[in-house]
Design an enzyme around this catalytic site. Structure first.
Site, PDB file in Angstrom:
ATOM      1  N   SER A  45       2.898 -60.085   8.106  1.00 29.35           N
ATOM      2  CA  SER A  45       1.494 -59.695   8.059  1.00 29.35           C
ATOM      3  C   SER A  45       1.430 -58.168   8.066  1.00 29.35           C
ATOM      4  O   SER A  45       2.090 -57.526   7.249  1.00 29.35           O
ATOM      5  CB  SER A  45       0.755 -60.318   9.250  1.00 29.35           C
ATOM      6  N   SER A  46       0.675 -57.585   8.969  1.00 25.19           N
ATOM      7  CA  SER A  46       0.566 -56.129   9.023  1.00 25.19           C
ATOM      8  C   SER A  46       0.046 -55.685  10.380  1.00 25.19           C
ATOM      9  O   SER A  46      -0.757 -56.381  11.007  1.00 25.19           O
ATOM     10  CB  SER A  46      -0.391 -55.633   7.941  1.00 25.19           C
ATOM     11  N   ARG A  47       0.472 -54.517  10.805  1.00 28.89           N
ATOM     12  CA  ARG A  47      -0.160 -53.883  11.966  1.00 28.89           C
ATOM     13  C   ARG A  47      -1.624 -53.656  11.617  1.00 28.89           C
ATOM     14  O   ARG A  47      -1.996 -53.614  10.461  1.00 28.89           O
ATOM     15  CB  ARG A  47       0.485 -52.526  12.258  1.00 28.89           C
TER      16      ARG A  47
END
Length: 172
Positions: A45-47
């Protein structure tokens, strides 16, 4: 059948593709993997996807450039969590193309500011994903990645992966 594990790294590349790939794509792959008998799914996913970062400049830019990208990634995470599959959600920061294995990889939880650099080589993210598949402590865990130079207190790059999931808390 015959699928043991799945690693999902895709992300929408066009302005309107985030919902189809980062949300519905994750949900569809999780359902198909579960139906095929897969035991574990790792999602990159992503920060900055959580609402607590709603006004962060980088999050807003990514949402504007790719029509809700970060919001759709968060929905994809929720879809995986509710799928009934064992999972690991990996949230890297900025992805680099450099060589992997040259820095210490740090795992954090709670969508906190990184202890080190939020930039990480794609090869290091891939190594974390593969390590998660074989580590029971990585089950049903969401973690953010950051990096730091090797040191006497943090250890060497080779020490990173065996210790990566130690002490992480499963999602509630």
């Amino acid at each position: 059948s015959g699928v043991a594990n799945v690693i999902f790294t895709a992300s929408g590349a066009t302005y309107f593709s985030a919902a189809a790939v980062d949300h519905k794509g994750v949900a569809n792959v999780a359902a198909a993997a579960k139906a095929a008998g897969a035991q574990h799914m790792v999602l990159v996913s992503s920060r900055l996807v959580t609402p607590k970062n709603r006004w962060h400049l980088i999050r807003n830019v990514l949402n504007w450039v790719r029509w809700g990208l970060m919001d759709e990634k968060l929905k994809g995470e929720a879809a995986l969590r509710s799928s009934g599959m064992a999972y690991t959600i990996v949230r890297p920061g900025g992805l680099g193309s450099g060589a992997g294995g040259t820095v210490r990889i740090l795992a954090e939880q709670g969508d906190v500011a990184p202890r080190g650099s939020s930039s990480i080589a794609r090869a290091d993210v891939a190594a974390v994903c593969v390590a998660a598949l074989n580590n029971p402590a990585a089950r049903n865990v969401t973690l953010e990645l950051s990096t730091a130079p090797a040191s006497s207190t943090l250890g060497t790059p080779a020490d990173s992966l065996p210790q990566m999931f130690k002490g992480l808390q499963p999602d509630t």
